[in-house]
Design a protein around this motif. Structure first.
Motif, short mmCIF file in Angstrom:
data_model
loop_
_atom_site.label_atom_id
_atom_site.label_comp_id
_atom_site.label_asym_id
_atom_site.label_seq_id
_atom_site.Cartn_x
_atom_site.Cartn_y
_atom_site.Cartn_z
N ALA A 1 -6.56 0.74 -6.99
CA ALA A 1 -6.82 1.32 -5.67
C ALA A 1 -8.31 1.49 -5.39
O ALA A 1 -8.69 2.00 -4.35
CB ALA A 1 -6.11 2.67 -5.55
N GLU B 1 0.83 -1.21 0.00
CA GLU B 1 0.00 0.00 0.00
C GLU B 1 0.87 1.26 0.00
O GLU B 1 0.55 2.24 -0.65
CB GLU B 1 -0.93 0.00 1.22
CG GLU B 1 -2.00 -1.07 1.16
CD GLU B 1 -2.96 -0.87 0.00
OE1 GLU B 1 -3.34 0.29 -0.30
OE2 GLU B 1 -3.33 -1.87 -0.62
N LEU C 1 2.36 1.73 -3.46
CA LEU C 1 1.29 2.16 -4.36
C LEU C 1 1.02 3.64 -4.18
O LEU C 1 0.89 4.38 -5.17
CB LEU C 1 0.02 1.34 -4.11
CG LEU C 1 -1.22 1.74 -4.92
CD1 LEU C 1 -0.97 1.56 -6.41
CD2 LEU C 1 -2.43 0.95 -4.47
N ALA C 2 0.95 4.09 -2.94
CA ALA C 2 0.71 5.51 -2.66
C ALA C 2 1.84 6.38 -3.20
O ALA C 2 1.61 7.46 -3.76
CB ALA C 2 0.53 5.73 -1.16
#
Length: 114
Positions: free
Chosen positions: A81, A42, A45-46
């Motif tokens: 997402a 995560e 990805l951010a």
């Protein structure tokens, strides 16, 4: 006569050293994408999404246009997402900017709209 020749040569050398401006600004988006691909999390990805957003919103290169593939990659990450509509919008923007991508991207859009 020699002074004029040397002055002309010096001027020619100095003008040939001029650097050209890049067509696109990438802002390390390749590294963020690689890091996310290498270790999907995560957090990664951010980070990748933040880099892509920066590339899309702040273009300072010669063309002032988003580089090829960036809208598509960011759109794909948005879909992953959970932001499906925003992702499809970016995929459509990719096709609008780069019509040669239409054949590939249109199939992805059709699958996402099912």
């Amino acid at each position: 006569m020699k002074k004029i020749f040397y002055a002309a040569c010096a001027m020619l050398l100095l003008t040939s050293c001029e650097s050209t401006q890049s067509l696109y600004s990438w802002y390390d988006s390749e590294d963020a994408s690689y890091q996310y691909t290498k270790r999907a999390s995560e957090e990664k990805l951010a980070e990748a999404m933040a880099q892509y957003k920066k590339v899309i919103t702040t273009q300072s290169a010669a063309r002032k246009v988003v580089p090829p593939g960036v809208n598509a990659e960011y759109g794909y990450l948005l879909v992953k997402a959970g932001q499906k509509q925003e992702g499809i919008t970016l995929l459509k923007q990719e096709v609008a900017l780069y019509p040669e991508s239409e054949k590939f991207i249109s199939r992805i859009i059709k699958q996402l709209e099912k």
